[in-house]
Write an enzyme that holds these catalytic residues in place. Sequence first.
Site, mmCIF file in Angstrom:
data_model
loop_
_atom_site.group_PDB
_atom_site.id
_atom_site.type_symbol
_atom_site.label_atom_id
_atom_site.label_comp_id
_atom_site.label_asym_id
_atom_site.label_seq_id
_atom_site.Cartn_x
_atom_site.Cartn_y
_atom_site.Cartn_z
ATOM 1 N N TYR A 72 -0.982 -6.076 5.975
ATOM 2 C CA TYR A 72 -0.702 -6.390 4.568
ATOM 3 C C TYR A 72 -1.880 -7.042 3.833
ATOM 4 O O TYR A 72 -1.792 -7.254 2.626
ATOM 5 C CB TYR A 72 0.535 -7.290 4.483
ATOM 6 C CG TYR A 72 1.787 -6.603 5.001
ATOM 7 C CD1 TYR A 72 2.396 -5.579 4.280
ATOM 8 C CD2 TYR A 72 2.341 -6.947 6.240
ATOM 9 C CE1 TYR A 72 3.523 -4.928 4.757
ATOM 10 C CE2 TYR A 72 3.477 -6.304 6.732
ATOM 11 C CZ TYR A 72 4.059 -5.295 5.980
ATOM 12 O OH TYR A 72 5.170 -4.646 6.462
ATOM 13 N N HIS A 110 4.359 -0.146 -2.174
ATOM 14 C CA HIS A 110 4.217 -0.630 -0.794
ATOM 15 C C HIS A 110 2.744 -0.870 -0.538
ATOM 16 O O HIS A 110 1.910 0.002 -0.836
ATOM 17 C CB HIS A 110 4.789 0.376 0.208
ATOM 18 C CG HIS A 110 6.227 0.665 -0.051
ATOM 19 N ND1 HIS A 110 7.208 -0.259 0.202
ATOM 20 C CD2 HIS A 110 6.834 1.732 -0.610
ATOM 21 C CE1 HIS A 110 8.370 0.252 -0.171
ATOM 22 N NE2 HIS A 110 8.176 1.441 -0.673
HETATM 23 C C1 DHK Z 1 6.618 -4.326 2.944
HETATM 24 C C2 DHK Z 1 7.563 -4.665 3.860
HETATM 25 O O1 DHK Z 1 7.983 -5.924 3.961
HETATM 26 C C3 DHK Z 1 8.090 -3.682 4.811
HETATM 27 O O2 DHK Z 1 9.426 -3.975 5.180
HETATM 28 C C4 DHK Z 1 7.983 -2.272 4.301
HETATM 29 C C5 DHK Z 1 6.227 -2.927 2.691
HETATM 30 C C6 DHK Z 1 6.576 -1.991 3.819
HETATM 31 C C7 DHK Z 1 4.790 -2.832 2.218
HETATM 32 O O3 DHK Z 1 4.002 -2.066 2.777
HETATM 33 O O4 DHK Z 1 4.465 -3.514 1.239
HETATM 34 O O5 DHK Z 1 8.368 -1.362 5.306
#
Ligand code: DHK
Length: 145
Positions: free
Chosen positions: A25, A102
């Site tokens: 992330y 996402h």
């Molecule tokens: C963020 C999340 O918390 C996941 O549960 C998703 C998403 C993906 C992201 O890529 O921002 O599957």
Amino acid sequence: MADGHILLLNGPNLNMLGTRQPEVYGQETLADVVALCQQTAAAHGRTVRAEQSNHGGQLIDWIHEARGVASGIVINPGGLTHTSVALRDALVVPEIPIIEVHISNVHAREEFRHHSFVSPIASGVIAGFGVAGYGYAIERLISLT
Ligand code: DHK
């Protein structure tokens, strides 16, 4: 419409951005995401109301409140993307454009992340652009509203 702001919603666990799985992330925090969206909107003379919750019901309440007030919604529903019919049902209530974001490329990850309850009612979907995707989502929403 009261002021036509853009509603930016982040769902469960996105308050942990920068700490949670940075290899997936990224290093940026939720505050960085909010600042990016506000700056992007401000460049077009627009404003953003930013909210995050780990609770689906709270997100649904904010979506209902957007009816007649907000011009559009940028939402990263987190894990609720893949599980919540209730969230999808709420997102059609305001009758305004929805952009689904996402950070990661969900299609390159586990199979359970490949299905979204939100995508069929979204005007657009962005995945795998990191937090920059939020800025692109704001740009697109502005072009639609
Ligand atoms: C963020 C999340 O918390 C996941 O549960 C998703 C998403 C993906 C992201 O890529 O921002 O599957």
